[in-house]
Design an enzyme around this catalytic site. Structure first.
Site, PDB file in Angstrom:
ATOM      1  N   LYS A 196      40.557  44.875  46.482  1.00 47.44           N
ATOM      2  CA  LYS A 196      40.425  44.553  47.905  1.00 47.44           C
ATOM      3  C   LYS A 196      41.743  44.811  48.642  1.00 47.44           C
ATOM      4  CE  LYS A 196      36.634  41.394  46.983  1.00 47.44           C
ATOM      5  NZ  LYS A 196      36.086  40.054  46.801  1.00 47.44           N
ATOM      6  N   GLN A 220      38.190  34.216  46.934  1.00 45.11           N
ATOM      7  CA  GLN A 220      37.488  34.837  45.807  1.00 45.11           C
ATOM      8  C   GLN A 220      36.767  33.762  44.990  1.00 45.11           C
ATOM      9  OE1 GLN A 220      37.277  38.156  45.395  1.00 45.11           O
ATOM     10  NE2 GLN A 220      35.962  37.910  43.617  1.00 45.11           N
ATOM     11  N   ASP A 276      33.121  37.405  54.353  1.00 43.45           N
ATOM     12  CA  ASP A 276      32.136  37.443  53.271  1.00 43.45           C
ATOM     13  C   ASP A 276      30.739  37.076  53.783  1.00 43.45           C
ATOM     14  OD1 ASP A 276      33.052  38.148  50.684  1.00 43.45           O
ATOM     15  OD2 ASP A 276      34.167  36.263  50.503  1.00 43.45           O
TER      16      ASP A 276
HETATM   17  N1  GUN Z   1      32.886  36.839  43.711  1.00 46.61           N
HETATM   18  C1  GUN Z   1      31.985  37.763  43.347  1.00 46.61           C
HETATM   19  N2  GUN Z   1      31.598  38.487  44.424  1.00 46.61           N
HETATM   20  C2  GUN Z   1      32.293  38.007  45.479  1.00 46.61           C
HETATM   21  C3  GUN Z   1      32.334  38.358  46.854  1.00 46.61           C
HETATM   22  O1  GUN Z   1      31.643  39.248  47.344  1.00 46.61           O
HETATM   23  N3  GUN Z   1      33.182  37.626  47.616  1.00 46.61           N
HETATM   24  C4  GUN Z   1      33.939  36.621  47.109  1.00 46.61           C
HETATM   25  N4  GUN Z   1      34.726  35.942  47.946  1.00 46.61           N
HETATM   26  N5  GUN Z   1      33.916  36.265  45.845  1.00 46.61           N
HETATM   27  C5  GUN Z   1      33.098  36.970  45.033  1.00 46.61           C
END
Ligand code: GUN
Length: 276
Positions: free
Chosen positions: A43, A87, A110
Site C-alpha cells: 500500500k 490494517q 476502506d
Molecule cells: N485486511 C485484509 N484485507 C484488508 C483490507 O482491505 N483493508 C484493511 N484495512 N485490512 C485488511
C-alpha cells in the site's frame, strides 16, 4: 489493468496537487503479522507510485485499544491526512468495531465504517470497499456484462462477501451468497455465470464445481507449508472450464490496492470541500 488505473490516478493526483489539494494516506498496522506487513508495504509503495503522501504507524502487538483510538482521533483532525486505513486483523485486546467506528467516515478509505456500509446498501456511496471495487473493475473492464447473470459469492465477510453482493446487485446481477453452512455448495456454484471465491481455504473451489464458460474471481490468498501462495480456487482444474479466471497472486490483489489509491484521491477532494 491495475497499472493502467494507477497511471491514470497519478495524473489525477498531479492535477489535485496543482490545485492545492495534497492527498495523504495514514496506514496503521498493529503487531507483526507477516501477511499484514506485506499488504501494508504494498500500500505504501502504491502511494509512492501514484504520488500520494503517506505515513505509516507501526504499533506494538500489545498496544491498547485506547492508544489506537487516540491515534485515530489525532489523524481525524489532521488536514494533511485525507484517508486513514487500519490494517486488519487487530490483536485480540482491541475491538475492531470500536476502531472502525472511530474513523471519520469521510476518511474511511476502506469503506468499513457503518455509515459507509449503509451508504453502499442504499446505493449512494463515495467510497467502495477496495476488494469488491477492484473485482467490479476487473469484470467490467473485461467486457463482461453482469446484468441478469447468476452471481455466486462464496464467503460472507464484511470486507468482501457482503459488500460484493451489493455491488453485483446494483449492476443487476442475481446474487447468491454461500457460506460454511450452505448445503450442496457445488449445486449453487455450478449455476454461476460469475463466481467470486472469498472463503480463505486453499483450492476450495475445484473445476468440477464450475459451469462451462463461467467467470471465476479468486479473492483467496493462502500461504501453503512450502511458502507458495495459492487462492481459494484450484487454478489448474478451474482454468480448463472457465472463460476467464484471475490468478493468485497477481489477480485481485493489485486491483484492491489500485482502488485504495482511488478512494484516497476521492477522500482528498471530499475533505477539501468540507474545509471550505
Ligand atoms: N485486511 C485484509 N484485507 C484488508 C483490507 O482491505 N483493508 C484493511 N484495512 N485490512 C485488511
Amino acid at each position: 489493468m491495475s497499472k493502467r488505473i494507477k497511471d491514470e490516478l497519478k495524473k489525477e493526483a498531479e492535477k489535485l496537487k496543482n490545485s492545492g489539494i495534497v492527498p495523504g494516506l495514514a496506514v496503521i498496522i498493529v503487531g507483526d503479522d507477516p501477511a499484514s506487513r506485506v499488504y501494508v508495504n504494498n500500500k505504501k509503495k502504491a502511494c509512492a507510485e501514484v504520488g500520494i503522501y503517506s505515513e505509516e504507524y507501526a504499533l506494538a502487538e500489545d498496544t491498547s485499544e485506547d492508544e489506537l483510538l487516540a491515534l485515530i482521533d489525532r489523524l481525524n483532525c489532521r488536514k494533511e491526512i485525507s484517508g486513514i486505513l487500519v490494517q486488519l486483523p487487530l490483536p485480540k485486546q482491541i475491538n475492531e468495531e470500536n476502531v472502525i467506528g472511530r474513523i471519520d467516515p469521510k476518511k474511511d478509505v476502506d469503506a468499513f465504517h457503518p455509515v459507509n456500509v449503509g451508504k453502499i446498501m442504499v446505493g449512494n456511496y463515495d467510497f467502495v470497499p477496495c476488494t469488491p471495487a477492484g473485482i467490479m473493475e476487473l469484470i467490467k473492464e473485461s467486457g463482461i456484462d453482469i446484468s441478469g447473470k447468476e452471481c455466486v459469492i462464496v464467503g460472507r465477510s464484511n470486507i468482501v462477501g457482503k459488500p460484493m453482493s451489493m455491488l453485483l446487485l446494483h449492476s443487476n446481477g442475481t446474487v447468491t451468497i454461500c457460506h460454511s453452512k450452505t448445503r450442496n455448495l457445488a449445486e449453487k456454484t455450478k449455476r454461476a455465470d460469475i463466481i467470486v471465491a472469498a472463503v480463505g481455504k486453499p483450492n476450495f473451489i475445484t473445476g468440477d464445481m464450475i459451469k462451462e464458460e463461467a467467470v471465476v474471481i479468486d479473492v483467496g490468498i493462502n500461504r501453503m507449508a512450502d511458502k507458495k501462495l495459492v487462492g481459494d480456487v484450484e487454478f489448474e482444474t478451474a482454468e480448463k472450464v472457465a472463460s476467464a479466471i484471475t490468478p493468485v497472486p497477481g489477480g485481485v490483489g493489485p486491483m484492491t490496492i489500485a482502488m485504495l489509491m482511488k478512494n484516497t484521491l476521492k477522500a482528498a477532494v471530499i475533505n477539501n470541500k468540507e474545509d471550505k
